[in-house]
Design a protein around this motif. Structure first.
Motif, mmCIF file in Angstrom:
data_model
loop_
_atom_site.group_PDB
_atom_site.id
_atom_site.type_symbol
_atom_site.label_atom_id
_atom_site.label_comp_id
_atom_site.label_asym_id
_atom_site.label_seq_id
_atom_site.Cartn_x
_atom_site.Cartn_y
_atom_site.Cartn_z
ATOM 1 N N MET A 89 0.873 -1.170 0.000
ATOM 2 C CA MET A 89 0.000 0.000 0.000
ATOM 3 C C MET A 89 0.915 1.226 0.000
ATOM 4 N N GLY A 90 1.128 1.765 -1.192
ATOM 5 C CA GLY A 90 1.999 2.941 -1.313
ATOM 6 C C GLY A 90 1.158 4.208 -1.235
ATOM 7 N N GLU A 91 1.684 5.200 -0.554
ATOM 8 C CA GLU A 91 0.882 6.401 -0.291
ATOM 9 C C GLU A 91 0.427 7.080 -1.588
ATOM 10 N N ARG A 92 1.333 7.290 -2.542
ATOM 11 C CA ARG A 92 0.987 8.010 -3.758
ATOM 12 C C ARG A 92 -0.011 7.206 -4.597
ATOM 13 N N LYS B 242 -2.681 -5.069 -9.772
ATOM 14 C CA LYS B 242 -3.218 -3.919 -9.062
ATOM 15 C C LYS B 242 -4.646 -4.266 -8.651
ATOM 16 N N VAL B 243 -4.951 -4.078 -7.382
ATOM 17 C CA VAL B 243 -6.277 -4.456 -6.879
ATOM 18 C C VAL B 243 -6.816 -3.329 -6.014
ATOM 19 N N LYS B 244 -8.110 -3.036 -6.183
ATOM 20 C CA LYS B 244 -8.722 -2.015 -5.323
ATOM 21 C C LYS B 244 -9.210 -2.662 -4.025
ATOM 22 N N ILE B 245 -9.485 -1.846 -3.068
ATOM 23 C CA ILE B 245 -9.807 -2.348 -1.730
ATOM 24 C C ILE B 245 -10.953 -3.365 -1.739
ATOM 25 N N ASP B 246 -11.949 -3.127 -2.583
ATOM 26 C CA ASP B 246 -13.108 -4.029 -2.606
ATOM 27 C C ASP B 246 -12.754 -5.452 -3.026
ATOM 28 N N GLY B 247 -11.748 -5.569 -3.875
ATOM 29 C CA GLY B 247 -11.403 -6.908 -4.354
ATOM 30 C C GLY B 247 -10.233 -7.527 -3.631
ATOM 31 N N SER C 5 -5.098 6.228 -7.186
ATOM 32 C CA SER C 5 -5.995 5.249 -7.825
ATOM 33 C C SER C 5 -6.717 4.345 -6.838
ATOM 34 N N GLY C 6 -6.366 4.449 -5.541
ATOM 35 C CA GLY C 6 -6.985 3.560 -4.551
ATOM 36 C C GLY C 6 -6.561 2.118 -4.729
ATOM 37 N N GLU C 7 -5.392 1.939 -5.342
ATOM 38 C CA GLU C 7 -4.975 0.577 -5.643
ATOM 39 C C GLU C 7 -3.859 0.053 -4.755
ATOM 40 N N PHE C 8 -3.901 -1.254 -4.530
ATOM 41 C CA PHE C 8 -2.827 -1.976 -3.854
ATOM 42 C C PHE C 8 -2.077 -2.787 -4.907
ATOM 43 N N GLU C 9 -0.807 -3.059 -4.609
ATOM 44 C CA GLU C 9 -0.088 -3.994 -5.461
ATOM 45 C C GLU C 9 -0.072 -5.338 -4.736
ATOM 46 N N VAL C 10 -0.543 -6.376 -5.433
ATOM 47 C CA VAL C 10 -0.577 -7.710 -4.837
ATOM 48 C C VAL C 10 0.376 -8.603 -5.623
#
Lengths: 572, 572
Positions: free
Chosen positions: B534-537, B557-562, B542-547
């Motif tokens: 979870m990178g700040e920028r 890249k995944v958003k919080i919902d998924g 984009s509200g995205e995490f890297e998984v």
């Protein structure tokens, strides 16, 4: 578990070597098996208890934020040499050499090992505090192992170690662990007491230490406690004051009286017709500190006893021991008639605080067959030294609140301790502080005897028929016995067994070919909380089970529909 | 677990003493800590792996109907004297005396202890079969411990022992345990092989035994297996036949040829321009049985190797060893030129079954610098003895089905074994049979190296960045790293951490003050199955995490919902 497929054998005879109930009952109930003196195998039913205790302890330690690891059972001698304990621990430490001629031992405790792990891992205050724990096998080579698991040589312990930058942090974690211990013993359903203990020479003067004592008549330790104030301490540490002070304040002269052959306080007071509290008991000790030795004369109210730990702590020496006859001679002290007057050579004299300097007492006259009456400290000494040296006893009052204390016997199952910098200093551990300077971290240690807890549970709760397990650690919850002859009935019983296990109960199903009496004796000996009996005739006639509460002995008839609920109620 | 509150330190340097990947990576990833040679402490993250392996093993053993107990780590010498192993086990058994001068040792294995427990508990066939197991610390005093947990001195094992009235029952339970072992290794996600092993002198001729081998390039053992038929055996036990037999059947005369200085098969065949399979290799061994000794001449096809275990088993002796030069002289055998002819003194001669009695071979001429060509066994011996003595090798064919076999390297993590009555007989154990007569029960034993499994998992699956844990035993499932600067963002990250743990994942939350590169290196080294960043920028834009899937390296890249779903998918 179906007993027909189990591995279980009970015994009628109490083994001669087993002196206390837990040892007798664990052997008779087939929970443990002796491998060698003080070394026991845990048989399947016994091991279930051990694992349940471990699990409760693990959960509470985790909840308190501790991290579990596993240290080695065999530890290298050089770590112990570094801390200086290789020789000191000599007595109970099982030492040996390996094939490469290196010193090794089986760990009796792990302060050195954890300190070594710590110093190789933690470099900065940012990584503190941290508390690490393990549940592992330990060994102490007691010369006379006895009492089964209570004082065995091989045993299982949970030992935890915390590391801190300062005393405030140590205090906080100490309190957290104290609470975690209370949670453990609450969950175990124990009647226990957390008592203040003596730090001895393990910690510094502000080191806190507590013992967790399970209350049991067979306990080796004496606990002084006050139900009203909650005060509790082991008898070595306890500080109380005398309750009834029937001292004699009537002015009188010092007078020599003949007390021929009366060399004990009891005999002298009897002979003189006075209460023992109006006499003074004189004890002479030799104190040893390194190469140095000196004697001390201790004076106590006649019916009080000396607390040797308090004396040793007051003197700040390594050891104390009653003075030898030749030492007494040196000082001109006459055995049986020792007193504070007419001493040939200068000696340290300590009066217990319970002695009133204005009261008059009978004391030894320093002369065979004679005592002095009318002895008053204030008259004889300008500056007498008064120190708290007496052993607390039932009927004493608390220092704060003046409430009466009681005495119970306890089994020490846990001990928590603020070690300070004893090990980190000896082993040269430093951590970078907030201010950029290196600092020696402080430690706490927290022991809990897993296998001892199992024995203590039995000591606290058993009867002449057998064990009465606390519900949380019983090997199983329900003893389900059928008294069956027909195959049809056996099938019905199998269904009930399935119903009970499906309901989530841990059930021993006694499906062995044996009579009711035989099965009930085994059930009582094993001591599961609930016994359910399904007798063929009863069941066919009324559809009823007999449900017995092992603890109270209450018997109830219950039909199948209410069976699960009834068991839940009894296990609640 | 928040790393800021953890006890974890990784290391860049690979310790010089660590030769194999599992040893290097466990030290570098801060999973173990060396206490002494071959003795390791398990640090919190490493111990989680050990406990997970223990739990999988425990569940599968319980499911197979085994009962757990705990035997002592220290065992008395007299039990070992009773079985006759006190002296035999000498090498690796750590023996010592206690304060009372009694012989003790730290158990390297527990056949004696369990047999002692059994004989004191079980009296009748009605109580059989029963299988008991424990998970406990063991010690083998290897003189040169190496490879970290792979061949350490102190280690954790699961050892089980079954008891039976007859071989049919032993066979059944053996098969059940075989399946339980398969379940364990399936759950661990291992590529493994259950291979037939050699019973040696532990069991009788009909004793089954299997090794469970984890496939890994660094394995110490060679496994012969056939993907088509499922056949698998360790190389000592494997029975196969040669695939390509380009033997020479053209009639020819025995002829002496000079082969000056050509004392190896390779040199001779090269010199003569023949394939090695058209030569015969001659080996001389001394067989030792008690006080007796004798020599044996073994003949193999030139490109085959001797399987010493097969030779020893065929001879039924205690040991075999290559004959000394003086022994060779005694028989008139000329080193480098040995053959089956012109032997001075009678000697046992064994031909490997792969040698065709009708084919012609080159053999040593029993004369310095000379060989014989055109040697045919049928012509020289009326009754030559043919025995299977060769070592199986890649390219061989299975005996049944003639399918080609392959060779893999494996790490032995389990060994199951039909002991028969070896221990029950030696220790005088009898049980009342169905017919009212006493009978010696049969035993099986089933070992599984818990800590070795941990090392084997790493040997089987790692890359140059670090460990790649099987999902079931990874210390945690998810490595959640934040790269945060603002306090607001940190609070958001805390929420995500909570969301993930609430979803039931085991999460390491890397909340340390450190850069992305540093954290990712640690993450790869530790090797948890899933990394979530979870990178700040990125998150703000984009509200995205890297998984990241540690095994495949796939990034998404995944958003919080998924997020929870995606992690579940990767852990499935």
């Amino acid at each position: 578990m179906r007993l027909s497929q189990g591995f279980w054998q009970t015994y009628k005879e109490t083994p001669a070597e087993a002196e206390i109930p837990s040892h007798q009952l664990m052997l008779r109930a087939g929970l443990i098996h002796k491998s060698a003196a003080g070394i026991y195998n845990y048989l399947p039913l016994g091991y279930r208890v051990v694992r349940k205790v471990e699990q409760i302890v693990r959960e509470e330690m985790d909840k308190a934020g501790c991290l579990e690891l596993l240290m080695t059972v065999v530890t290298p001698g050089d770590l112990w040499q570094e801390s200086g304990r290789w020789d000191v621990m000599g007595g109970e430490m099982l030492k040996f050499k390996d094939k490469a001629d290196r010193d090794l031992c089986i760990s009796p405790t792990n302060e050195e090992a954890i300190t070594d792990i710590f110093r190789k891992t933690i470099k900065s205050y940012k990584q503190l505090p941290v508390t690490l724990y393990q549940i592992n096998t330990k060994f102490r080579d007691e010369i006379r192992p006895r009492f089964g698991l209570m004082r065995g040589r091989e045993f299982t312990m949970k030992d935890a170690y915390s590391f801190h930058m300062d005393k405030a942090c140590l205090d906080k974690v100490y309190d957290d662990l104290f609470k975690a211990y209370c949670n453990v013993f609450d969950r175990l359903g124990f009647e226990y007491s957390a008592v203040e203990a003596d730090a001895g020479n393990m910690g510094s003067s502000d080191s806190k230490t507590h013992e967790f004592q399970v209350i049991a008549n067979t306990g080796e330790d004496e606990i002084i406690y006050c139900p009203e104030t909650g005060y509790a301490a082991n008898s070595e540490k306890a500080q109380t004051k005398r309750a009834n002070v029937d001292f004699d304040f009537n002015d009188q002269e010092l007078k020599e009286v003949e007390t021929k052959g009366k060399s004990t306080i009891a005999d002298v007071c009897d002979f003189l017709g006075k209460p023992q509290s109006q006499s003074i008991k004189s004890l002479v000790y030799t104190a040893i500190q390194g190469e140095e030795e000196f004697e001390v004369l201790v004076l106590l109210v006649g019916d009080d006893e000396l607390n040797e730990v308090k004396l040793k702590n007051h003197l700040g020496v390594d050891h104390i021991t009653p003075a030898t006859d030749s030492k007494l001679l040196e000082y001109g002290l006459v055995k049986g008639y020792i007193g504070p007057l007419d001493i040939k050579k200068e000696i340290m004299i300590l009066f217990d605080e319970a002695i009133d300097p204005k009261a008059y007492y009978t004391v030894g006259a320093q002369k065979e067959d004679y005592h002095l009456t009318g002895y008053q400290v204030a008259k004889e000494f300008e500056e007498a030294t008064f120190v708290d040296l007496r052993l607390a006893k039932e009927g004493d009052l608390t220092i704060e609140g003046s409430k009466p204390v009681l005495v119970k016997r306890g089994i020490e199952v846990g001990h928590i301790f603020q070690l300070g910098d004893k090990y980190t200093k000896a082993m040269g551990v430093t951590v970078l502080g907030n201010d950029g300077k290196t600092q020696t971290p402080l430690m706490g240690c927290y022991g809990l005897g897993i296998t001892r807890v199992v024995a203590a549970a039995i000591e606290q709760c058993h009867d002449d028929k057998g064990i009465i397990w606390p519900k949380e650690i019983a090997p199983y919850q329900v003893y389900f016995a059928t008294i069956a002859k027909s195959e049809e009935f056996k099938a019905q019983a199998d269904d009930v067994y399935k119903k009970l296990t499906d309901a989530g109960f841990e059930v021993i199903y006694d499906d062995r070919k044996a009579g009711a009496g035989f099965k009930f004796k085994d059930a009582d000996l094993l001591g599961l909380p609930v016994r359910v009996v399904m007798g063929e005739r009863d069941f066919k006639e009324s559809g009823e089970f007999e449900v017995v509460d092992r603890k109270t002995g209450d018997k109830q008839k219950v039909k199948i529909d209410g069976l699960v609920e009834k068991i839940k109620e009894l296990l609640a």
